[in-house]
Design an enzyme around this catalytic site. Structure first.
Site, PDB file in Angstrom:
ATOM      1  N   ASP A 251      28.698  19.710  14.199  1.00 51.83           N
ATOM      2  CA  ASP A 251      29.296  20.619  13.226  1.00 51.83           C
ATOM      3  C   ASP A 251      30.809  20.412  13.171  1.00 51.83           C
ATOM      4  OD1 ASP A 251      30.106  22.799  11.671  1.00 51.83           O
ATOM      5  OD2 ASP A 251      28.682  24.167  12.603  1.00 51.83           O
TER       6      ASP A 251
ATOM      7  N   SER B 125      26.414  30.461  10.796  1.00 52.10           N
ATOM      8  CA  SER B 125      27.663  30.284  10.063  1.00 52.10           C
ATOM      9  C   SER B 125      28.329  31.648   9.825  1.00 52.10           C
ATOM     10  CB  SER B 125      27.393  29.535   8.757  1.00 52.10           C
ATOM     11  OG  SER B 125      28.585  29.076   8.178  1.00 52.10           O
TER      12      SER B 125
ATOM     13  N   HIS C 293      26.635  20.831  10.134  1.00 49.53           N
ATOM     14  CA  HIS C 293      26.578  22.251   9.763  1.00 49.53           C
ATOM     15  C   HIS C 293      25.395  22.538   8.845  1.00 49.53           C
ATOM     16  CE1 HIS C 293      28.341  26.234   9.689  1.00 49.53           C
ATOM     17  NE2 HIS C 293      28.157  26.271   8.381  1.00 49.53           N
TER      18      HIS C 293
END
Length: 358
Positions: free
Chosen positions: A304, A143, A333
């Site tokens: 995601d 991320s 995610h």
């Protein structure tokens, strides 16, 4: 005066060291008079210093998840083979952050804007000056940690042998910018936020809960909720039971984000929105990615909704020496938390293969 927030302690997050790298000038023009980086290390640095792995942290995260879910003997990130350095990003609550800044000129609402590039420059300085590390065997992050991984590969190509950005892009998209704005607005719209000068994070609990609710709908997939996968996730509080999806939302996601500092989330969110390696090449993304010399595996998570595989694949095609390796998690995610052994096995297999390349 610094706020006492139990979430940001070694008792909650696991041991770490605070390392000062001194006065640090930021890309947006601000200054942190004495930047302290919270650093957790695993393993032993080889005499020739060729076994170093860097892990930057993600939004709201610390070194804890990496230590709990990704690092261990026999794993790809094996502390018996590698010296693994997890650096908590600036403003994440452990490194110098709005709530713990000793200097009143940068405390709370006065904390300056920080960019992904600032984190990477600070990490490079830390590794070079504190550990004597000039080249990394691997940079890996998820991320926002992936944003920093991309920045490392572009900004310091000679210092990165291999790179693995997981669930993150080199250049943030307009959709992601807008999504992040809703997260930040959820916090600042709470009257208790008081322009960032609240007396305690609990003053902003309604905003933190709204923030968590947005994560529940975008950070997790429809399959996660439909299949009731949440029933198998260990509770944050021993003895807590999840009988309904509302129970999980309140007892896990709201509870977790409710422990955090609002200004830290805002600092990281502003940074996330503006992640862009093209800034290193006068706005030319292809030229920036063309600088990469690291062997790279680009690893988006299949479902995601923030950093979808198609966005990551487009960047991977512009990056020499790279491969696209889509990994899978029912959590989307939030698969980064390592809820599934199958996901962790995929990540391990990719990292093990990447580390074996020359």
């Amino acid at each position: 005066m610094a706020l006492d927030i139990p979430f940001y302690t070694a008792e909650a997050q696991g041991p770490y060291d605070l390392v000062s790298i001194g006065r640090f000038e930021l890309e947006e023009g601000g200054v942190i008079p004495d930047l302290q980086l919270a650093v957790a290390t695993f393993g032993t640095l080889a005499e020739d210093k060729n076994n170093a792995i860097l892990i930057p942290t993600w939004f709201s995260g610390t070194h804890a998840t990496w230590a709990q879910a990704y690092i261990g003997p026999g794993r790809a990130l094996d502390p018996e083979r590698y010296f693994i350095v997890v650096v908590n990003q600036i403003g994440n609550g452990l490194s110098t952050s709005p709530h713990n800044a000793d200097d009143p000129s940068i405390a709370m609402s006065k904390f300056p804007h920080v960019r992904i590039g600032d984190d990477v420059r600070a990490q490079e300085q830390l590794l070079r000056e504190h550990f004597g590390i000039e080249r990394l065997a691997l940079v890996v992050g998820g991320s926002m940690g992936a944003q920093q991984t991309w920045e490392w590969a572009v900004r310091f190509p000679d210092k990165v042998a291999r790179a693995a950005p997981i669930a993150g892009t080199a250049q943030n998209t307009p959709h992601d910018f807008l999504f992040t704005r809703t997260l930040l607005d959820a916090i600042t719209s709470d009257p208790g936020f008081n322009g960032g000068e609240y007396a305690a994070p609990t003053d902003v609990i309604a905003g933190l809960h709204r923030h968590a609710d947005i994560w529940a709908t975008m950070g997790l997939t429809t399959d996660f909720w439909k299949t009731e996968f949440w029933r198998g996730i260990p509770p944050l509080v021993e003895g807590m039971q999840f009988e309904t999806y509302d129970d999980f939302q309140n007892g896990f996601i709201r509870l977790l984000f409710g422990l955090m500092d609002p200004n830290a989330l805002l600092t990281m969110g502003w940074k996330w929105q503006r992640g862009d390696v093209a800034r290193n090449a006068d706005g030319d993304l292809a030229a920036a990615l063309g600088r990469v010399t690291a062997r790279m595996f680009v690893m988006p998570i299949e479902q995601d909704m923030f950093f979808p595989p198609r966005d990551c694949a487009a960047e991977q095609k512009l990056t020499p020496g790279s491969e696209l390796r889509v990994v899978h998690s029912i959590a989307g995610h939030f698969g980064l938390f390592g809820f599934e052994q199958s996901y962790l096995d995929e990540v391990d297999a990719n990292l093990r293969e990447l580390l074996a390349t020359t």
